[in-house]
Design a protein around this motif. Structure first.
Motif, mmCIF file in Angstrom:
data_model
loop_
_atom_site.group_PDB
_atom_site.id
_atom_site.type_symbol
_atom_site.label_atom_id
_atom_site.label_comp_id
_atom_site.label_asym_id
_atom_site.label_seq_id
_atom_site.Cartn_x
_atom_site.Cartn_y
_atom_site.Cartn_z
ATOM 1 N N GLY A 1 -0.915 6.648 2.650
ATOM 2 C CA GLY A 1 -0.967 7.998 2.074
ATOM 3 C C GLY A 1 -1.352 9.016 3.120
ATOM 4 N N GLY A 2 -2.307 9.852 2.783
ATOM 5 C CA GLY A 2 -2.739 10.933 3.672
ATOM 6 C C GLY A 2 -2.924 12.196 2.865
ATOM 7 N N GLY B 1 4.063 -1.589 0.464
ATOM 8 C CA GLY B 1 2.709 -1.868 0.001
ATOM 9 C C GLY B 1 2.394 -3.335 -0.186
ATOM 10 N N THR C 1 -8.913 2.574 -9.284
ATOM 11 C CA THR C 1 -8.365 1.474 -8.506
ATOM 12 C C THR C 1 -9.287 1.159 -7.334
ATOM 13 N N VAL C 2 -9.294 -0.105 -6.913
ATOM 14 C CA VAL C 2 -10.117 -0.501 -5.767
ATOM 15 C C VAL C 2 -9.510 -0.033 -4.454
ATOM 16 N N SER C 3 -8.216 0.360 -4.475
ATOM 17 C CA SER C 3 -7.608 0.877 -3.248
ATOM 18 C C SER C 3 -6.558 1.930 -3.551
ATOM 19 N N GLY C 4 -6.803 3.129 -3.081
ATOM 20 C CA GLY C 4 -5.846 4.210 -3.286
ATOM 21 C C GLY C 4 -4.777 4.270 -2.217
ATOM 22 N N GLU C 5 -5.119 3.830 -0.993
ATOM 23 C CA GLU C 5 -4.122 3.964 0.077
ATOM 24 C C GLU C 5 -4.263 2.989 1.229
ATOM 25 N N HIS C 6 -5.376 2.306 1.373
ATOM 26 C CA HIS C 6 -5.541 1.416 2.531
ATOM 27 C C HIS C 6 -5.006 0.017 2.277
ATOM 28 N N GLY C 7 -4.959 -0.399 1.028
ATOM 29 C CA GLY C 7 -4.506 -1.741 0.707
ATOM 30 C C GLY C 7 -5.666 -2.700 0.535
ATOM 31 N N ILE C 8 -5.322 -3.944 0.268
ATOM 32 C CA ILE C 8 -6.304 -4.985 -0.020
ATOM 33 C C ILE C 8 -6.644 -5.770 1.242
ATOM 34 N N LYS D 1 -3.916 -9.676 0.583
ATOM 35 C CA LYS D 1 -3.384 -8.997 -0.604
ATOM 36 C C LYS D 1 -3.648 -9.762 -1.903
ATOM 37 N N THR E 1 1.836 -0.853 3.950
ATOM 38 C CA THR E 1 0.627 -0.457 3.224
ATOM 39 C C THR E 1 0.879 0.716 2.282
ATOM 40 N N ASN F 1 -8.723 10.212 -4.784
ATOM 41 C CA ASN F 1 -8.842 9.109 -3.823
ATOM 42 C C ASN F 1 -9.935 9.456 -2.825
ATOM 43 N N GLY G 1 -10.019 4.837 -5.823
ATOM 44 C CA GLY G 1 -9.359 5.962 -6.475
ATOM 45 C C GLY G 1 -9.787 6.041 -7.928
#
Lengths: 442, 442
Positions: free
Chosen positions: B138-139, B186, B395-402, B440, B135, B360, B326
């Protein structure tokens, strides 16, 4: 080819010309100089529709022949007119620049605004952003700051069969799609042509304080390099120059002529912090050193000298053959020693220098340009360098890329299934095989 | 399926079971728990030969349903038994660990040896290395240090149709092949199954000094965030919590109950340097703040509280729907305000918090778990969040994924040609479409 003149203007098409960073005898191409990303897309679309090979050409400072035209009749696409800095917001640490903007321009704009664009490959006045992304160019400060791709948050590129796309943007994190940005980075123009990129910048360090240490040999010098890591200091750069490299380049060293095996570690950051790290680096480098220098205000002179080492080594005999192999840092001493021994076995004087902390060395054979036999032996010796890198668990290219000069080496480095995956990706994005043919792929 | 028992042992196969981070009603699968990378390869080979779908399962802490089993009869591959740290050389700043090692274990090993593995996604005791790579998790500290992928120098993975490959290794730079390492990072298990990775580590900062500032609203708070960037300080983390998030989580704040719009910026580094940056951050955050706190020795407590914010917000009403959109950092204020307004339009209480410096945010609607209509409205509101992110250039996802939850959103974010490129890459590496189907890709 008249269609190309319609797209970019007749003044920006050179027919039947010799282009590229390596002139291949007898190969002549059409050089086009589009003025915009959409013109690049139109050129790619025309070539793709007409089965004409395309070779993207940046600043021609590459070291692996990535911009060489191998097929007569190919279209070489210069990005040199895409020089717009589309946006620059220093207060937000970001910039969008076109592919033809030079590394030096980006660095200067950042510096004038209190920021830093850390990637510092050689030839900053010549190398262009598109080319440094296409090769994921490194440089001395990649040790602390990473290579070019680490500073690219978005890419605009033309993909086959002529589509202008954007992935990423002025965003520091984005996991919505596959990392096509990273896939294009380092793909050497074989998957698409980069036309622009969004860059992230970072506050410039207030001070850069190099520590220069000279040792009687590679064993003492490499022990010092490992001591720097063990010390828990994080230098901005950690470079080495073996005795042969210093014989060629040491006379011009800005702190006075220098010989031996030399290590340069740089501390950077706010003044007090940089001074603290400098002292730590000096302490880690001192044991076994014949001399340790750490004067203030020499960073610029030291890095200017550093940038000239490659030329100085080439000048020693008139020419050289250099390979940018990489090894795990604990195998660096062995790689340095073996480089000299491989040279000796082929009756060639050899030396090396490079990015010690990254285990990335420029393993080099000195050549007399008039001596054809010597050049043949150097080619054989280079094959042994690649074998050496792989035997030590390393890579055939740490930062220059495969281009045409190292073509086929990946099959030694990767298992067949991984090479097949690379081939499948190439076929997926360039089914006609027209994007920079003969490069990168085995 | 008896062949799977032969590969991993009957004790490590659960037939007809419900697995994954999202239980899909009526969907039962076979869960296999291979003990090694070669067993994973054998499982993939058997599935690929028999046209059986594969779902890799890590620590099940994902937030996008990436490990959900969507097709009855699929094989879920747990990486939980691949827990070896194959090598750890602290003096060389590197580690090779298998996919099932938890984030907490890696962080602890590094810390005990004076080093840091900076990626710090939530759920460290649960999340596993393979999942955080899949994925590109991040954090908070991704602001200074980057996401998981930035610390991965090599990947061992099983590619279709069951080949164990290695790309990269204990090397800090390698441009010999396409960046397949970054492509797998990712890709959420849709291109291959990560079995191990080489990680680079960095010297641990001596001090971590958070500065906590509370503001009367988002306008003042976001202005402070931009002032931090303009100040030229580089915080290790730069987080925000809007008033709604603080209503839910503020009572448990370790420095005493806290309300308002809160910004946390952390200074780190050697003690004196961290203190210097802390003072700069305090100065940048002070204007417009109702209160600024910067006591020593609270970093651990503050980040433990931070890790619990998501649960505290969910507890406020019993449930929540949260999207990790994000945006460019200068659009953060707008995104925060719009999140609340989108909620209001759908009669939902909304709040957000997240990684301010990276733009994000976790845009969240509070839900009563018993209220089905509310959940339906939240789903509609989430669509507006995605539109918002894209309207702001995000973006629709900064760190969790689709995963499965945001499936299809990429077609709004990328141009058709870029989406087609992603599809072509998927088809190239997984021609049968058996690797984590339904995730994804649009």
């Amino acid at each position: 080819m008249h269609e190309l003149e319609r797209i970019v203007g007749a003044a920006h098409v050179e027919h039947d010309t010799v282009v590229g960073d390596i002139a291949v005898p007898g190969v002549r191409a059409t050089l086009v100089r589009p003025a915009s990303a959409s013109e690049v897309a139109a050129v790619v679309a025309w070539c793709y529709a007409n089965d004409v090979a395309l070779v993207p050409v940046g600043g021609r400072s590459g070291l692996a022949g990535g911009a060489a035209v191998l097929q007569a009749g190919a279209v070489a696409v210069s990005l040199g007119r895409l020089t717009a800095v589309r946006s620059f917001e220093p207060q937000l640490w970001r910039m969008e620049a076109e592919a033809g903007v030079t590394t030096a321009t980006i660095a200067r704009l950042a510096r004038e605004n209190g920021l830093s664009f850390p990637p510092d490959p050689g030839a900053p006045e010549q190398s262009q952003l598109g080319g440094t992304i296409a090769t994921n160019a490194g440089g001395p400060h990649a040790f602390k700051y990473g290579a070019t791709g680490d500073w690219v948050t978005g890419i605009e590129a033309v993909l086959a069969p002529g589509e202008l796309v954007r992935v990423g943007g002025p965003l520091r994190k984005d996991v919505a799609g596959y990392d096509v940005r990273a896939l294009l980075t380092g793909s050497e123009g074989t998957l698409g042509i980069v036309t622009a990129a969004w860059l992230r910048l970072t506050p410039a360090p207030e001070a850069q304080l190099p520590v220069v240490a000279a040792y009687p040999g590679a064993a003492a010098g490499c022990a010092a390099i490992l001591r720097v890591l063990e010390s828990g200091s994080l230098p901005a750069a950690l470079e080495f120059f073996d005795e042969g490299a210093m014989r060629a380049a040491g006379a011009a060293f800005p702190l006075g002529a220098l010989r031996g095996f030399v290590v340069i570690a740089e501390a950077d950051g706010a003044s007090a912090e940089a001074a603290r790290v400098r002292d730590e680096l000096r302490e880690a480098l001192a044991p076994g050193a014949a001399a340790v220098h750490a004067p203030d205000d020499v960073a610029r002179a030291v890095w200017r000298w550093r940038d000239g080492v490659s030329l100085a080594v080439a000048a020693a005999r008139g020419a050289k053959l250099s390979e940018d192999i990489g090894v795990p840092v604990d195998r660096l001493e062995e790689a340095i020693a073996q480089t000299v021994q491989i040279g000796a076995r082929h009756d060639l004087e050899a030396c090396s220098w490079g990015h010690a902390g990254d285990g990335n060395l420029h393993a080099t054979f000195l050549l007399d340009p008039a001596d054809e036999a010597q050049r043949g032996r150097a080619g054989e010796a280079a094959q042994e360098l690649f074998e050496l890198a792989l035997r030590l668990g390393g890579t055939v290219s740490g930062e220059h890329g495969i281009g045409v000069l190292k073509r086929g080496q990946l099959t030694r480095q990767w298992a067949p299934a991984a090479v097949a995956a690379q081939r499948a990706i190439k076929h997926a994005l360039d089914p006609k095989g027209l994007l920079n043919p003969g490069k990168k792929l085995p």
